[in-house]
Design a protein around this motif. Structure first.
Motif, PDB file in Angstrom:
ATOM      1  N   GLN A 118       0.846  -1.193   0.000  1.00 15.95           N
ATOM      2  CA  GLN A 118       0.000   0.000   0.000  1.00 15.95           C
ATOM      3  C   GLN A 118       0.884   1.247   0.000  1.00 15.95           C
ATOM      4  O   GLN A 118       0.667   2.195  -0.731  1.00 15.95           O
ATOM      5  N   ARG A 159       2.666  -5.235  10.276  1.00 21.87           N
ATOM      6  CA  ARG A 159       2.010  -5.951   9.176  1.00 21.87           C
ATOM      7  C   ARG A 159       1.680  -4.917   8.095  1.00 21.87           C
ATOM      8  O   ARG A 159       0.547  -4.450   7.976  1.00 21.87           O
ATOM      9  N   ALA A 177       0.432  -2.961   5.033  1.00 20.58           N
ATOM     10  CA  ALA A 177      -0.755  -3.285   4.222  1.00 20.58           C
ATOM     11  C   ALA A 177      -0.384  -3.645   2.784  1.00 20.58           C
ATOM     12  O   ALA A 177       0.566  -3.112   2.214  1.00 20.58           O
ATOM     13  N   LYS A 222      -1.731  -3.760  -1.138  1.00 19.20           N
ATOM     14  CA  LYS A 222      -2.692  -3.009  -1.946  1.00 19.20           C
ATOM     15  C   LYS A 222      -3.625  -3.922  -2.745  1.00 19.20           C
ATOM     16  O   LYS A 222      -4.795  -3.630  -2.937  1.00 19.20           O
ATOM     17  N   LYS A 235      -5.206  -7.901  -4.149  1.00 23.58           N
ATOM     18  CA  LYS A 235      -5.757  -9.141  -3.570  1.00 23.58           C
ATOM     19  C   LYS A 235      -5.671 -10.289  -4.560  1.00 23.58           C
ATOM     20  O   LYS A 235      -5.909 -10.082  -5.760  1.00 23.58           O
ATOM     21  N   ILE A 244       5.978  -7.696   5.239  1.00 24.81           N
ATOM     22  CA  ILE A 244       4.788  -7.738   4.372  1.00 24.81           C
ATOM     23  C   ILE A 244       4.400  -9.188   4.045  1.00 24.81           C
ATOM     24  O   ILE A 244       3.238  -9.485   3.766  1.00 24.81           O
ATOM     25  N   THR A 292       2.005 -10.247   6.572  1.00 21.45           N
ATOM     26  CA  THR A 292       0.662  -9.750   6.231  1.00 21.45           C
ATOM     27  C   THR A 292       0.004 -10.733   5.265  1.00 21.45           C
ATOM     28  O   THR A 292      -1.165 -11.096   5.424  1.00 21.45           O
ATOM     29  N   THR A 351      -3.428 -12.936   5.805  1.00 24.61           N
ATOM     30  CA  THR A 351      -4.618 -12.554   5.025  1.00 24.61           C
ATOM     31  C   THR A 351      -5.431 -13.746   4.520  1.00 24.61           C
ATOM     32  O   THR A 351      -6.652 -13.703   4.479  1.00 24.61           O
TER      33      THR A 351
END
Ligand SMILES: Cc1cc2nc3c(=O)[nH]c(=O)nc-3n(C[C@H](O)[C@H](O)[C@H](O)COP(=O)(O)O)c2cc1C
Length: 297
Positions: free
Chosen positions: A175, A198, A200, A202, A204, A228, A231, A235
């Motif tokens: 992000q 963590r 973010a 951008k 998916k 990251i 993260t 997710t």
């Protein structure tokens, strides 16, 4: 006469002792030999597998149980039916009259249905736009200039794996973009690691459930995966999937990252990772292809 009687009593006693001892011994041997035909298994949803007890004495009675009947059932004859992805343990209790019940287990990882298998290559790569000779010799970020544009080392390998395995490719985009000078990138990486952040992401992955095998690539930063990547693992749900890690590095190798992924994803099959030294990136094609073919767990 009396002497003869004593001798025959002693002989009878010895024979009895030998018989008893050999009986105990063979029982111990049988108990020790009792084993399931599989202690660890991987099954796809919809498949069945016959579990059985090795060296089972004739009069023994075996009962079977599943730790999670939604994931797998087991019949009274030991036939396991895989129903949903995840981890499950099958218990078998072996009873022999007058003896302690012996318990055996088989751990099973259940993967998604065979016919929905697709492969994805996910990677994070953050090359710095500096001349390579200006970079720190041990831990610098890198760039592989196979094209006019800078290409990250991990990116280069991710593209190769995706081509070789006919897999979809997903680049993790932060992000908040990383700085493209080494010193600033290092500063931010240190701060993220120190605070266990963590950062973010951008973008998916579209419908991750369609993939059953996921190659996950990253550069080694400060002897670990970049934050990251944590993260990323937080997710998505990887239960029952195959994760195949790979990294590029400046000397640290995988640096314990595969073990960390295993802790993050205990219900996932995590394969032996591949580490490519950053300056060998563009000379490693055959090594990478061999590693893909081997698929070692
Ligand atoms: C912030 C930062 C920290 C790094 N720390 C390490 C390290 O601890 N050990 C190591 O072997 N390489 C380290 N490196 C080097 C990178 O792992 C290596 O250059 C990698 O190939 C970069 O991949 P990329 O081009 O895909 O971003 C570090 C690089 C950066 C930018």
């Amino acid at each position: 006469m009396r002497q003869k009687r004593t001798i025959s009593i002693i002989v009878t006693f010895l024979i009895a002792a030998i018989l008893i001892l050999s009986g105990i011994h063979s029982e111990t041997v049988i108990a020790a030999k009792l084993k399931l035909n599989q202690q660890n298994l991987t099954m796809a949803v919809g498949t069945t597998y016959q579990l059985s007890v090795k060296s089972l004495p004739k009069k023994a009675v075996v009962t079977w149980n599943s730790s999670n009947k939604k994931r797998a059932t087991v019949s009274k004859n030991g036939v396991v039916k895989a129903k949903a992805a995840g981890l499950v343990t099958i218990h078998s209790n072996i009873k022999q009259s007058g003896k302690k019940t012996k318990k055996l287990t088989c751990k099973i990882i259940i993967t998604k249905k065979e016919n929905t298998r697709k492969t994805l290559v996910v990677y994070f790569s953050a090359p710095v736009a500096e001349r390579s000779e200006q970079l720190d010799g041990i831990s610098s970020a890198s760039r592989t200039t196979t094209t006019k544009n800078y290409k990250g080392n991990t990116e280069y390998i991710a593209e190769l794996i995706s081509k070789e395995t006919n897999a979809d490719l997903f680049k993790i985009v932060p992000q908040n973009a990383y700085p493209n000078t080494y010193d600033k990138m290092l500063q931010r990486a240190e701060q993220e690691q120190e605070n266990n952040e963590r950062p973010a992401i951008k973008n998916k992955v579209n419908n991750i459930s369609q993939y059953d095998t996921i190659y996950v690539g990253y550069p080694i930063w400060l002897s670990d995966m970049p934050q990251i990547m944590y993260t990323f693992f937080d997710t998505y749900d990887f239960i029952g999937k195959n994760i195949i890690p790979f990294c590029t590095h400046g000397g640290s190798g995988l640096s314990g990252s595969v073990e960390r992924i295993k802790i993050l994803e205990p219900q996932t099959i995590v394969y032996k990772g591949l580490a490519i030294y950053r300056t060998y990136t563009t000379n490693s094609d055959s090594k990478i292809k061999l590693w893909i073919a081997k698929k070692e767990k």
